[in-house]
Design an enzyme around this catalytic site. Structure first.
Site: not given
Ligand code: HGA
Length: 607
Positions: A2, A27, A74, A98-99, A479, A483, A486, A502, A602
């Site tokens: 947020c 954000r 968010w 925010n939180g 990574e 990506k 995401e 395996h 983010k």
């Protein structure tokens, strides 16, 4: 996460609040809202979805007033609906948060039992009601906030407006970041300096537990005990221009292409080319005495940490533990004396990582951080601050922050190795030389953008994708898979090449593209054997390698992506580029929202 902004001014604020939200939309973007004070009333406008919806709502129903707060959300508690969007308000108080208020349930019960009506499913709304109750009982805004803050458990950055006090806002922080912005005749609150870029560059960072009364004339900051405190006002380098897309279609694309520049920028503050030396910023402990390194991070930063583990062990021969931050504290890690705890985070505010940092600090570890925001909470709590110089990263999927983290971590590995007597001057100079080759190699990798764009449709139709890599390129496979997940929403997994047999090999068929990262070098033959195991089972391979590697093993692949031939040390930086570009172009083919992928945000400031 947020984003919060507040303005106390003499000029109308709605447009500037909206502008601030635009700078923070990365954000969080599931809903947004504004509340201004006008003619003795709280004027609230909220909208579900992207900020454009709030802008349209404000165009239909303007919010006049010279004082106001705003929020881009968010969601953690409650669906992303208009009624859950912030600001939350009563007749007297409006608030953005925010939180997470961890004890919101009993507080909510308490408020409901008193007959109060709560309109949302959020944890945040209880705070508005608690403050409002105090105000309705006759408390001043300051006294109301002072009474409520000690009752809140969890993490919060708050900005609160009071109907009957149109000349002030109150901000508070615990666990989530909040800054105060200073200008002549007007004042600001914001989640970070970037939120206020374009409004002011004069910024004070609130400390944990601080709260602040902001009026047009200035700010009065108090600590958790209520004592008046001064927090230095610094000049922020954040510029509104740095948050523009330029000629690029997406922030992510712009940030991928910035990598040669920002990696060079980052390296220039860690390398002394003329002397062939690595130099770190000032610190006040004995690096040679470090006996163990504990690396803690989340997401893409965690993969940077994983590459660093290879380097630290290879060069400095120091044992390294590596943990994802959300697990670290809860597994009761053994932290021996003489340990360096290293935290990696783009924002420097990642709640899980910050909590892990504080855990290590309390346990007596020396704290080092690699962060892209040198004014962040982690930066301020570190014994050794190692900044990356990537500039603001707006795309939710991290790209340039990652390669800059790798650049810093390589320099740190070399420096630690020198301190430990494991690296001679000549070897150090050799490492410096290879690192200095990275920007040009990144440019050469970016030259293959069009090839990657051309082959992206081969991957875009897949339901599952595997990425394989070995050694320090194994984290790159992870990574790459992250990506792709995401931003294209394709299920992808990264594996150590040798691990495939395996288990994951059972997934292989002609519908599962297998992306193999295999720079030529000591591990090449082994990786190619794993690739052959895929092909023997009808699997379709995309080989990412250099000219030699492609000449040897490229025939019969579904596609190949050519990379420059580079020293193994910088291969993880260079091979980041094709996996980023592949994810980017696949997402473009699929038409997903590259910069604001669903469910993500983010700077993850909640646990
Ligand atoms: N818990 C609040 C705020 C969420 C948040 O800060 N996300 O980063 C909500 O769900 O609205």
């Amino acid at each position: 996460m947020c984003g919060i902004i507040g303005i106390v001014s003499t000029a109308p604020v709605a447009d500037r609040l909206l502008e601030g939200l635009r700078r923070m939309e990365y954000r969080g973007y599931d809903s947004a809202g504004v509340c201004t004070l006008h003619d003795g009333a709280l004027v609230r406008r909220r909208a579900e979805g992207k900020l454009a919806n709030l802008a349209a709502e404000l165009a239909r129903n303007p919010a006049p007033g010279t004082v106001g707060i705003a929020h881009t959300r968010w969601a953690t508690h409650g669906a992303p609906t208009t009624s859950n969007a912030h600001p939350h308000a009563t007749g007297e108080v409006a608030l953005v948060h925010n939180g997470i208020i961890e004890n919101y349930k009993p507080l909510r019960e308490e408020l409901l039992a008193e007959g109060r009506t709560l309109e949302s499913e959020t944890d945040s709304e209880v705070v508005a009601h608690l403050v409002s109750r105090e105000v309705e009982d006759g408390a001043s805004p300051e006294a109301a906030v002072a009474a409520v803050l000690p009752r809140l458990r969890g993490a919060f950055a708050l900005a609160i407006a009071f109907r009957a006090h149109p000349g002030l806002l109150i901000g508070a922080r615990l666990g989530s970041p909040l800054v105060v912005g200073y200008a002549d005749g007007e004042m600001f609150l914001g989640s970070d300096a970037l939120a206020l870029a374009g409004l002011t560059q004069r910024i004070a960072y609130l400390e944990e537990g601080d709260w602040v009364v902001v009026t047009r004339e200035g700010a009065e900051i108090r600590d958790a005990e209520g004592a008046a405190v001064e927090r230095p006002v610094t000049t922020s380098g954040a510029s509104a221009a740095a948050v523009e897309k330029g000629n690029y279609r997406h922030y992510m694309q712009k940030e991928i292409f910035e990598q040669p520049t920002v990696v060079a920028q980052t390296l220039s503050s860690y390398l002394r080319p003329a002397e062939g030396r690595v130099a770190l910023p000032q610190f006040d402990f004995d690096l040679s005495a470090i006996r163990r390194v504990t690396i803690v991070a989340c997401g893409t930063s965690f993969y940077a940490g994983m590459v660093a583990k290879y380097w630290f062990e290879q060069f400095a021969r120091v044992p390294v533990d590596l943990d994802v931050a959300s697990e670290f504290r809860y597994r009761e890690p053994v932290l021996e004396e003489g340990g360096l705890a290293l935290f990696i985070s783009q924002s420097g505010e990642t709640a899980d990582t910050l909590a892990a940092l504080r855990h290590c600090k309390a346990a007596g570890q020396t704290i080092a951080v690699v962060v892209n925001v040198p004014t962040s909470s982690m930066a301020r709590e570190a014994d050794l601050l190692l900044p990356t110089h990537a500039g603001p990263e707006i795309g939710v999927a991290s790209t340039k922050a990652f390669t800059c983290q790798l650049a810093v971590l390589a320099a740190l590995a070399a420096h630690l190795a020198v301190a430990k007597g494991r690296l001679s001057r000549e070897e150090e100079a050799e490492i410096v030389r290879h690192l200095l080759e990275a920007p040009a190699a990144l440019n050469a990798a970016l030259d293959h953008d069009e090839d990657i764009e051309a082959m992206a449709p081969l991957v875009a139709g897949a339901r599952d994708v595997l990425y394989l890599g070995r050694g320090a390129d194994y984290p790159l496979a992870l990574e790459g898979a992250l990506k792709l997940k995401e931003i294209s929403y394709i299920h992808a997994e990264g594996y150590a090449s040798g691990e495939m047999k395996h288990g994951p090999i059972a997934l292989i068929d002609e519908h599962v593209p297998v992306i193999v990262l295999a720079p030529s070098g000591p591990l090449f033959e082994k990786t190619v054997s794993n690739m052959e195991e895929v092909r023997a089972r009808g699997g379709r391979v995309v080989l990412i390698s250099d000219e030699d590697g492609l000449a040897e093993a490229g025939a019969g692949c579904l596609a190949t992506i050519a990379m420059p031939r580079v020293h193994p040390l910088i291969a993880p930086l260079v091979y980041a580029v094709p996996v980023q570009l592949l994810a980017y172009h696949v997402a473009c083919v699929k038409g997903t929202d590259v910069d604001q992928p669903r469910n993500l945000a983010k700077s993850v400031t909640v646990e």
